[in-house]
Each structure stands twice: as structure tokens, then as C-alpha cells.
Write a protein that holds these residues in place. Sequence first.
Motif, PDB file in Angstrom:
ATOM      1  N   ILE A 193       0.846  -1.191   0.000  1.00 60.93           N
ATOM      2  CA  ILE A 193       0.000   0.000   0.000  1.00 60.93           C
ATOM      3  C   ILE A 193       0.889   1.251   0.000  1.00 60.93           C
ATOM      4  CG2 ILE A 193      -1.812   1.247   1.241  1.00 60.93           C
ATOM      5  CD1 ILE A 193      -2.534  -1.488   2.559  1.00 60.93           C
ATOM      6  N   ASP A 194       0.605   2.150  -0.929  1.00 63.24           N
ATOM      7  CA  ASP A 194       1.345   3.413  -1.054  1.00 63.24           C
ATOM      8  C   ASP A 194       0.658   4.475  -0.206  1.00 63.24           C
ATOM      9  OD1 ASP A 194       2.760   5.654  -1.870  1.00 63.24           O
ATOM     10  OD2 ASP A 194       2.549   5.246  -4.014  1.00 63.24           O
ATOM     11  N   ARG A 195       1.225   4.775   0.927  1.00 64.23           N
ATOM     12  CA  ARG A 195       0.766   5.762   1.916  1.00 64.23           C
ATOM     13  C   ARG A 195      -0.400   5.246   2.746  1.00 64.23           C
ATOM     14  NH1 ARG A 195       2.799  10.960   2.137  1.00 64.23           N
ATOM     15  NH2 ARG A 195       3.980  11.624   0.339  1.00 64.23           N
ATOM     16  N   GLY A 196      -0.408   5.666   4.023  1.00 61.99           N
ATOM     17  CA  GLY A 196      -1.400   5.166   4.952  1.00 61.99           C
ATOM     18  C   GLY A 196      -2.131   6.238   5.721  1.00 61.99           C
ATOM     19  N   LEU A 197      -2.925   5.786   6.649  1.00 61.20           N
ATOM     20  CA  LEU A 197      -3.753   6.684   7.455  1.00 61.20           C
ATOM     21  C   LEU A 197      -2.943   7.696   8.268  1.00 61.20           C
ATOM     22  CD1 LEU A 197      -6.289   3.948   8.456  1.00 61.20           C
ATOM     23  CD2 LEU A 197      -6.847   6.008   7.184  1.00 61.20           C
ATOM     24  N   PRO A 198      -1.819   7.303   8.894  1.00 60.27           N
ATOM     25  CA  PRO A 198      -1.069   8.307   9.669  1.00 60.27           C
ATOM     26  C   PRO A 198      -0.525   9.460   8.832  1.00 60.27           C
ATOM     27  CG  PRO A 198      -0.485   6.106  10.405  1.00 60.27           C
ATOM     28  CD  PRO A 198      -1.301   5.944   9.152  1.00 60.27           C
ATOM     29  N   ASP A 199      -0.408   9.265   7.513  1.00 63.19           N
ATOM     30  CA  ASP A 199       0.016  10.372   6.642  1.00 63.19           C
ATOM     31  C   ASP A 199      -0.979  11.524   6.725  1.00 63.19           C
ATOM     32  OD1 ASP A 199       2.016   9.302   3.984  1.00 63.19           O
ATOM     33  OD2 ASP A 199       1.367   7.954   5.564  1.00 63.19           O
ATOM     34  N   ILE A 200      -2.257  11.174   6.823  1.00 68.19           N
ATOM     35  CA  ILE A 200      -3.307  12.198   6.819  1.00 68.19           C
ATOM     36  C   ILE A 200      -3.162  13.123   8.024  1.00 68.19           C
ATOM     37  CG2 ILE A 200      -5.796  12.618   6.857  1.00 68.19           C
ATOM     38  CD1 ILE A 200      -6.082   9.732   5.620  1.00 68.19           C
ATOM     39  N   THR A 201      -3.018  12.536   9.199  1.00 69.77           N
ATOM     40  CA  THR A 201      -2.898  13.367  10.401  1.00 69.77           C
ATOM     41  C   THR A 201      -1.558  14.109  10.417  1.00 69.77           C
ATOM     42  OG1 THR A 201      -2.252  11.367  11.631  1.00 69.77           O
ATOM     43  CG2 THR A 201      -4.536  12.101  11.834  1.00 69.77           C
ATOM     44  N   ALA A 202      -0.532  13.522   9.823  1.00 68.73           N
ATOM     45  CA  ALA A 202       0.761  14.203   9.758  1.00 68.73           C
ATOM     46  C   ALA A 202       0.652  15.497   8.958  1.00 68.73           C
ATOM     47  CB  ALA A 202       1.813  13.284   9.138  1.00 68.73           C
ATOM     48  N   TYR A 203      -0.008  15.431   7.823  1.00 68.59           N
ATOM     49  CA  TYR A 203      -0.165  16.632   6.991  1.00 68.59           C
ATOM     50  C   TYR A 203      -1.009  17.685   7.713  1.00 68.59           C
ATOM     51  CZ  TYR A 203       1.997  15.061   2.617  1.00 68.59           C
ATOM     52  OH  TYR A 203       2.892  14.678   1.653  1.00 68.59           O
ATOM     53  N   LEU A 204      -2.078  17.241   8.364  1.00 64.99           N
ATOM     54  CA  LEU A 204      -2.920  18.204   9.097  1.00 64.99           C
ATOM     55  C   LEU A 204      -2.164  18.810  10.274  1.00 64.99           C
ATOM     56  CD1 LEU A 204      -6.328  16.316   8.947  1.00 64.99           C
ATOM     57  CD2 LEU A 204      -5.734  18.452   7.767  1.00 64.99           C
ATOM     58  N   ASP A 205      -1.370  17.999  10.965  1.00 65.96           N
ATOM     59  CA  ASP A 205      -0.545  18.525  12.058  1.00 65.96           C
ATOM     60  C   ASP A 205       0.450  19.551  11.531  1.00 65.96           C
ATOM     61  OD1 ASP A 205      -1.827  16.964  13.977  1.00 65.96           O
ATOM     62  OD2 ASP A 205      -0.289  15.390  13.954  1.00 65.96           O
ATOM     63  N   MET A 206       1.010  19.267  10.364  1.00 66.46           N
ATOM     64  CA  MET A 206       2.007  20.175   9.791  1.00 66.46           C
ATOM     65  C   MET A 206       1.416  21.565   9.548  1.00 66.46           C
ATOM     66  SD  MET A 206       4.071  19.909   6.193  1.00 66.46           S
ATOM     67  CE  MET A 206       2.591  20.275   5.246  1.00 66.46           C
ATOM     68  N   ILE A 207       0.171  21.612   9.076  1.00 68.56           N
ATOM     69  CA  ILE A 207      -0.438  22.924   8.801  1.00 68.56           C
ATOM     70  C   ILE A 207      -1.238  23.433  10.001  1.00 68.56           C
ATOM     71  CG2 ILE A 207      -0.477  22.552   6.308  1.00 68.56           C
ATOM     72  CD1 ILE A 207      -3.557  22.088   6.611  1.00 68.56           C
ATOM     73  N   LYS A 208      -1.130  22.695  11.116  1.00 71.72           N
ATOM     74  CA  LYS A 208      -1.793  23.082  12.367  1.00 71.72           C
ATOM     75  C   LYS A 208      -3.313  23.205  12.196  1.00 71.72           C
ATOM     76  CE  LYS A 208       2.392  25.262  14.112  1.00 71.72           C
ATOM     77  NZ  LYS A 208       3.171  24.201  13.580  1.00 71.72           N
ATOM     78  N   LYS A 209      -3.881  22.249  11.471  1.00 69.78           N
ATOM     79  CA  LYS A 209      -5.323  22.208  11.232  1.00 69.78           C
ATOM     80  C   LYS A 209      -5.950  21.155  12.153  1.00 69.78           C
ATOM     81  CE  LYS A 209      -9.095  23.095   8.850  1.00 69.78           C
ATOM     82  NZ  LYS A 209      -9.755  24.385   8.944  1.00 69.78           N
ATOM     83  N   PRO A 210      -6.807  21.568  13.074  1.00 68.95           N
ATOM     84  CA  PRO A 210      -7.476  20.593  13.948  1.00 68.95           C
ATOM     85  C   PRO A 210      -8.345  19.639  13.128  1.00 68.95           C
ATOM     86  CG  PRO A 210      -7.902  22.855  14.672  1.00 68.95           C
ATOM     87  CD  PRO A 210      -7.226  22.937  13.344  1.00 68.95           C
ATOM     88  N   TYR A 211      -8.498  18.425  13.652  1.00 69.95           N
ATOM     89  CA  TYR A 211      -9.303  17.427  12.958  1.00 69.95           C
ATOM     90  C   TYR A 211     -10.092  16.616  13.979  1.00 69.95           C
ATOM     91  CZ  TYR A 211      -4.807  15.147  13.939  1.00 69.95           C
ATOM     92  OH  TYR A 211      -3.639  14.712  14.529  1.00 69.95           O
ATOM     93  N   PRO A 212     -11.205  16.026  13.527  1.00 66.99           N
ATOM     94  CA  PRO A 212     -12.047  15.249  14.445  1.00 66.99           C
ATOM     95  C   PRO A 212     -11.317  14.028  15.009  1.00 66.99           C
ATOM     96  CG  PRO A 212     -13.196  15.699  12.375  1.00 66.99           C
ATOM     97  CD  PRO A 212     -11.762  16.115  12.184  1.00 66.99           C
ATOM     98  N   GLU A 213     -11.758  13.591  16.156  1.00 64.35           N
ATOM     99  CA  GLU A 213     -11.151  12.438  16.837  1.00 64.35           C
ATOM    100  C   GLU A 213     -11.212  11.175  15.983  1.00 64.35           C
ATOM    101  OE1 GLU A 213      -8.949  10.509  19.627  1.00 64.35           O
ATOM    102  OE2 GLU A 213      -9.315  12.661  19.445  1.00 64.35           O
ATOM    103  N   ARG A 214     -12.152  11.093  15.050  1.00 62.54           N
ATOM    104  CA  ARG A 214     -12.260   9.885  14.224  1.00 62.54           C
ATOM    105  C   ARG A 214     -10.986   9.641  13.407  1.00 62.54           C
ATOM    106  NH1 ARG A 214     -15.520  13.458  11.425  1.00 62.54           N
ATOM    107  NH2 ARG A 214     -15.020  13.728   9.221  1.00 62.54           N
ATOM    108  N   PHE A 215     -10.209  10.679  13.158  1.00 61.98           N
ATOM    109  CA  PHE A 215      -8.940  10.494  12.449  1.00 61.98           C
ATOM    110  C   PHE A 215      -7.976   9.694  13.329  1.00 61.98           C
ATOM    111  CE2 PHE A 215     -10.827  13.687   9.892  1.00 61.98           C
ATOM    112  CZ  PHE A 215     -10.170  13.747   8.680  1.00 61.98           C
ATOM    113  N   ASN A 216      -7.868  10.081  14.593  1.00 67.75           N
ATOM    114  CA  ASN A 216      -7.007   9.323  15.515  1.00 67.75           C
ATOM    115  C   ASN A 216      -7.542   7.916  15.723  1.00 67.75           C
ATOM    116  OD1 ASN A 216      -4.996  11.270  16.114  1.00 67.75           O
ATOM    117  ND2 ASN A 216      -6.446  12.335  17.430  1.00 67.75           N
ATOM    118  N   ASN A 217      -8.860   7.792  15.859  1.00 69.96           N
ATOM    119  CA  ASN A 217      -9.462   6.471  16.052  1.00 69.96           C
ATOM    120  C   ASN A 217      -9.154   5.552  14.878  1.00 69.96           C
ATOM    121  OD1 ASN A 217     -10.530   7.429  18.446  1.00 69.96           O
ATOM    122  ND2 ASN A 217     -12.556   7.811  17.591  1.00 69.96           N
TER     123      ASN A 217
END
Length: 182
Positions: free
Chosen positions: A85-109
Amino acid sequence: MDFNVSKILFMGAPSTGKTSLINALKGKGFVCYEEISRQVTQEARDEGIEHLFLEQPLLFSEKLLEGRIRQFLSANSVEQSPVFIDRGLPDITAYLDMIKKPYPERFNNANQEYRYDIVFWFPFWEDIYTADEERYENLNLAKTIEKYLLKSYKMYNYDLIEMPKSSLEERLNFLLSYLNLT
């Protein structure tokens, strides 16, 4: 039907050789799931949004989350193991963290619920970095992204196997040897 397939994930900054290795594995008959962000980007462009991540990062990330969960679940029904698999779920939160964009808890879940079996890290490699129409990241931003990716995967307790900076053939041999698929 769940065949308990091993899910092998490739992660790393943009333009580090992940897709090239996925394509080589496909050529050898392995089941591979491509990075879906290009598809999401193209669909947004078809709707008149040039860079969905830059304009609506949470919407872009929600589309990636849905798509990557679908990929993960789809891999469970594949009879052949492993699935790459090319890229995974933690990539998504990494990018959002980088731009300091809050995201719903379902991303962490989702990061905690859908776990990959093995993660190969493709370190940033300036010699092979190239930009293209879908890739908005310049060289410095790609280096920054790598830091956030590493932080995200470590936060979710992944042990990362570093892919060597070598030719495609050598990387393929390293991977297949590591997984005892030679």
C-alpha cells in the motif's frame, strides 16, 4: 471473507520512490494499492478546485481517510499476501498537524483501529526529488513533511524499516529479501 493478509505500507515524503517501487511490484504480480491523493486531487480539479488540500484541507483529508479505510478493508478480502500500500492513514494526520489544522477524533481512532503490519520508510532523497502537476510541495516543504510523517508514525507506535537510498532494482531486492519473498 477475511484472509488475514499482511498489509505492507510504504511511507515517506513526496518523491522518495514509493510509487516507482509499487509499480515494480505490480510488474512482478504482487497486489498493490496506489496512492489515492492524486485521484482526490484530480476529482477536485474536475470540479474547478486547483489544490483541494491547500484550499479545503479538512475536506481533502476526509476524502483520503474514507479512501484509505476502503483500501485497508479491501486488502482483507485479497487472497494473495502480502498487499503493498502506497501511503497510509497516519500520513493524513501528519499533513494536518504540519499545517496546524485541527481534525475530528475519528482520524485518531482510524489510525488506532486500522493498523498496518509492516511499514517501510522511504527517507527524503534530494537526488531523486521531482515536482509534477499534482505535487504542490517544493523541496523544503517535502523535507518538513518528512518530519511530521515520522512523528505521526512514531506516535502510533510503528516500527519503521528504512528503505535504502539505492537503485530501484536494489530497493526491490532489499524489500523482497526482508519479507522472505525471494
